[in-house]
Write a protein that holds these residues in place. Structure first.
Motif, mmCIF file in Angstrom:
data_model
loop_
_atom_site.group_PDB
_atom_site.id
_atom_site.type_symbol
_atom_site.label_atom_id
_atom_site.label_comp_id
_atom_site.label_asym_id
_atom_site.label_seq_id
_atom_site.Cartn_x
_atom_site.Cartn_y
_atom_site.Cartn_z
ATOM 1 N N SER A 119 36.140 5.477 -70.591
ATOM 2 C CA SER A 119 35.172 6.147 -69.699
ATOM 3 C C SER A 119 33.750 5.894 -70.194
ATOM 4 C CB SER A 119 35.418 7.661 -69.673
ATOM 5 O OG SER A 119 36.633 7.968 -69.038
ATOM 6 N N ALA A 120 33.567 5.883 -71.512
ATOM 7 C CA ALA A 120 32.226 5.646 -72.065
ATOM 8 C C ALA A 120 31.773 4.217 -71.730
ATOM 9 C CB ALA A 120 32.228 5.880 -73.574
ATOM 10 N N LEU A 121 32.689 3.241 -71.841
ATOM 11 C CA LEU A 121 32.346 1.854 -71.498
ATOM 12 C C LEU A 121 31.963 1.743 -70.020
ATOM 13 C CD1 LEU A 121 35.171 -0.132 -73.376
ATOM 14 C CD2 LEU A 121 32.694 -0.340 -73.791
ATOM 15 N N ALA A 122 32.746 2.407 -69.167
ATOM 16 C CA ALA A 122 32.452 2.374 -67.727
ATOM 17 C C ALA A 122 31.099 3.029 -67.463
ATOM 18 C CB ALA A 122 33.550 3.086 -66.945
ATOM 19 N N SER A 123 30.828 4.133 -68.155
ATOM 20 C CA SER A 123 29.556 4.843 -67.940
ATOM 21 C C SER A 123 28.387 3.980 -68.381
ATOM 22 C CB SER A 123 29.538 6.161 -68.724
ATOM 23 O OG SER A 123 30.672 6.930 -68.407
ATOM 24 N N LYS A 124 28.565 3.314 -69.513
ATOM 25 C CA LYS A 124 27.499 2.440 -70.027
ATOM 26 C C LYS A 124 27.211 1.323 -69.020
ATOM 27 C CE LYS A 124 24.788 1.855 -73.516
ATOM 28 N NZ LYS A 124 23.713 2.803 -73.673
ATOM 29 N N ALA A 125 28.270 0.800 -68.386
ATOM 30 C CA ALA A 125 28.088 -0.316 -67.443
ATOM 31 C C ALA A 125 27.558 0.158 -66.088
ATOM 32 C CB ALA A 125 29.415 -1.041 -67.240
ATOM 33 N N LEU A 126 27.846 1.409 -65.722
ATOM 34 C CA LEU A 126 27.583 1.814 -64.334
ATOM 35 C C LEU A 126 26.555 2.930 -64.172
ATOM 36 C CD1 LEU A 126 31.349 1.771 -63.255
ATOM 37 C CD2 LEU A 126 29.608 0.111 -62.571
ATOM 38 N N ALA A 127 26.402 3.783 -65.187
ATOM 39 C CA ALA A 127 25.515 4.944 -65.022
ATOM 40 C C ALA A 127 24.072 4.564 -65.335
ATOM 41 C CB ALA A 127 25.960 6.071 -65.947
ATOM 42 N N GLY A 219 23.423 8.370 -56.769
ATOM 43 C CA GLY A 219 23.080 7.630 -57.994
ATOM 44 C C GLY A 219 23.883 8.050 -59.220
ATOM 45 N N ALA A 220 24.699 9.096 -59.071
ATOM 46 C CA ALA A 220 25.462 9.558 -60.244
ATOM 47 C C ALA A 220 26.678 8.649 -60.490
ATOM 48 C CB ALA A 220 25.934 10.989 -60.033
ATOM 49 N N HIS A 221 27.201 8.750 -61.693
ATOM 50 C CA HIS A 221 28.441 8.044 -62.040
ATOM 51 C C HIS A 221 29.525 9.088 -62.348
ATOM 52 C CE1 HIS A 221 31.337 5.321 -63.733
ATOM 53 N NE2 HIS A 221 31.374 6.065 -64.825
ATOM 54 N N VAL A 222 30.752 8.829 -61.857
ATOM 55 C CA VAL A 222 31.853 9.774 -62.047
ATOM 56 C C VAL A 222 33.018 9.067 -62.740
ATOM 57 C CG1 VAL A 222 33.443 11.367 -60.865
ATOM 58 C CG2 VAL A 222 31.205 10.891 -59.851
ATOM 59 N N ASN A 223 33.546 9.670 -63.805
ATOM 60 C CA ASN A 223 34.776 9.175 -64.435
ATOM 61 C C ASN A 223 35.911 10.120 -64.024
ATOM 62 O OD1 ASN A 223 33.595 7.074 -66.215
ATOM 63 N ND2 ASN A 223 32.558 8.835 -67.126
ATOM 64 N N VAL A 224 36.932 9.577 -63.358
ATOM 65 C CA VAL A 224 38.056 10.402 -62.895
ATOM 66 C C VAL A 224 39.251 10.089 -63.792
ATOM 67 C CG1 VAL A 224 39.558 10.926 -60.938
ATOM 68 C CG2 VAL A 224 37.141 10.429 -60.555
ATOM 69 N N HIS A 278 31.990 -7.635 -67.922
ATOM 70 C CA HIS A 278 31.647 -9.047 -68.168
ATOM 71 C C HIS A 278 30.535 -9.535 -67.240
ATOM 72 C CE1 HIS A 278 32.469 -12.769 -70.157
ATOM 73 N NE2 HIS A 278 32.669 -13.409 -69.024
ATOM 74 N N PHE A 279 30.627 -9.124 -65.967
ATOM 75 C CA PHE A 279 29.625 -9.544 -64.963
ATOM 76 C C PHE A 279 28.950 -8.277 -64.455
ATOM 77 C CE2 PHE A 279 33.444 -12.296 -64.344
ATOM 78 C CZ PHE A 279 32.920 -13.497 -64.788
ATOM 79 N N PRO A 280 27.812 -7.886 -65.058
ATOM 80 C CA PRO A 280 27.195 -6.607 -64.676
ATOM 81 C C PRO A 280 27.009 -6.471 -63.165
ATOM 82 C CG PRO A 280 26.096 -7.544 -66.582
ATOM 83 C CD PRO A 280 27.066 -8.581 -66.111
ATOM 84 N N LEU A 281 27.298 -5.274 -62.670
ATOM 85 C CA LEU A 281 27.269 -4.992 -61.233
ATOM 86 C C LEU A 281 25.839 -4.647 -60.843
ATOM 87 C CD1 LEU A 281 29.692 -4.630 -59.252
ATOM 88 C CD2 LEU A 281 29.474 -2.172 -59.652
ATOM 89 N N SER A 282 25.323 -5.310 -59.788
ATOM 90 C CA SER A 282 24.010 -4.848 -59.321
ATOM 91 C C SER A 282 24.301 -3.794 -58.254
ATOM 92 C CB SER A 282 23.191 -6.001 -58.767
ATOM 93 O OG SER A 282 23.777 -6.467 -57.592
#
Ligand SMILES: NC(=O)c1ccc[n+]([C@@H]2O[C@H](COP(=O)([O-])OP(=O)(O)OC[C@H]3O[C@@H](n4cnc5c(N)ncnc54)[C@H](O)[C@@H]3O)[C@@H](O)[C@H]2O)c1
Ligand SMILES: O=C(O)[C@@H]1CCCCN1
Length: 318
Positions: A119-127, A219-224, A278-282
């Motif tokens: 979840s932390a990795l996803a947050s770093k990439a998306l939040a 604009g928020a990020h959610v980890n489910v 790997h491929f940052p999301l815009s």
């Protein structure tokens, strides 16, 4: 077979990799799984114990790049909560590629920490990298590990915990009072916890939605993190089906078979975690991102391998 090497919970704690080593290993693993496709991992088998919500789950994976394969067997027993027993109990067996059993170990801490790190990795990439407010919905083992992991990657000013039983949220806040330099507090409602929150984590054993679109700011990020069977939910249809939502899964094959939130709402997941690492999301700043964290066997096998390697390095030194 030579004598079986077994690491009990205390030995796993002692041998556990430092946070950043673990984070980097899991980042590499998720990229290897999704982009290089070199990890072999079927969707896990879940047996439900008749007339209960209790599950017996078998999770194998082979990670050739690290020379190991393994299996986690985990029992998810939500009713253990009332008996003051752990609700997730399990064991990981680690094998070499020639088939020899290297060791087995208790899976409780590995499950808690590797889930939060993903979840932390996803947050770093998306939040938003300047995220200041974290809302945690639930106050069990995963709530604690998520607060510990995310607070190492973000400079939060406030972390709010909501739980169905308020006294458990109060207990968690007391236990974690010195984790970081932020205001850690209990919220009375999911709405007040999530109001203006930059990152929200749902970490409950609920079978019904607890989080709805109105709770989450643009604009928020959610980890489910909870709800890993077709009959359970944590998120309402209004959020799952929002035009403004981007859904990222740890595993696209598994999400379609295991996530009640996706299956029941009919929502379409868009990306896999390894791809966005790997491929940052815009993304449009008003879009909401949702990471569905189901948990993957390769995360367990790689963590168990780090623990085994630490054991080997200590044995060589002594
Ligand atoms: N994605 C993964 O890899 C992964 C790994 C481990 C656990 N999990 C899941 O995460 C969830 C939390 O796990 P945990 O280890 O913290 O469990 P836990 O038993 O320690 O905590 C469960 C929490 O859910 C809350 N809860 C239970 N029923 C609820 C309801 N109806 N409404 C609202 N809250 C409710 C409890 O109050 C408690 O705070 C579970 O669903 C578990 O299966 C996912
Ligand atoms: O990946 C895991 O370890 C957990 C087990 C319990 C159900 C959800 N996933």
């Amino acid at each position: 077979m030579s004598k079986l090497l077994h690491f009990c919970a205390e030995e796993v704690t002692r041998l556990f990799p430092p946070f950043l080593v673990h984070l980097e290993a899991l980042k590499e693993t998720m990229i290897e799984y999704s982009v290089k496709e070199s990890i072999v991992q079927p969707v896990r088998q879940q047996l439900t114990v008749p007339n209960t919500a209790d599950r017996f789950i078998s999770m194998p994976a082979c990670v050739p790049s690290r020379g190991v394969m393994g299996i986690k067997v985990i029992c998810a027993v939500p009713s253990n909560k009332e008996k003051c027993l752990p609700t997730h109990l399990g064991c990981i067996q680690l094998y070499g590629l020639t088939g020899e059993l290297l060791c087995q170990m208790d899976a409780e801490e590995i499950t808690a920490k590797r889930t939060a790190i993903c979840s932390a990795l996803a947050s770093k990439a998306l939040a938003n990298p300047d995220s200041k407010i974290l809302a945690v919905i639930g106050a069990g083992v995963q709530a604690e590990s998520h607060i510990q992991a995310l607070s190492q990657l973000f400079n939060f000013s406030e972390i709010r915990v909501w739980n169905r039983t308020k006294s458990r949220a109060e207990k968690l806040v007391r236990e974690l009072h010195d984790v970081g330099n932020f205001n850690l507090c209990v919220s009375d409602t999911v709405g007040s916890a999530c109001s203006d929150a930059d990152i929200v984590c749902t970490v409950t054993s609920s079978s019904e939605p607890v989080l709805f679109k109105d709770h989450v700011k643009p604009g928020a990020h959610v980890n489910v993190v909870g709800a890993s069977s077709p009959t359970t939910r944590e998120v309402g249809d209004d959020l799952m089906l929002s035009d403004n939502l981007v859904i990222v899964a740890d595993c696209l094959n598994a999400i379609k078979l295991e996530s009640g939130d996706v299956i029941q709402s009919g929502a379409a997941p868009h990306h896999e975690l390894g791809h966005v690492l790997h491929f940052p999301l815009s993304r449009d700043p008003d879009q909401i991102t949702l990471f569905k964290n189901l948990g993957l066997a390769c995360q367990d096998v790689v963590t168990a391998h780090l623990i085994y390697k630490q054991y080997l390095s200590e044995s060589t030194r002594s």
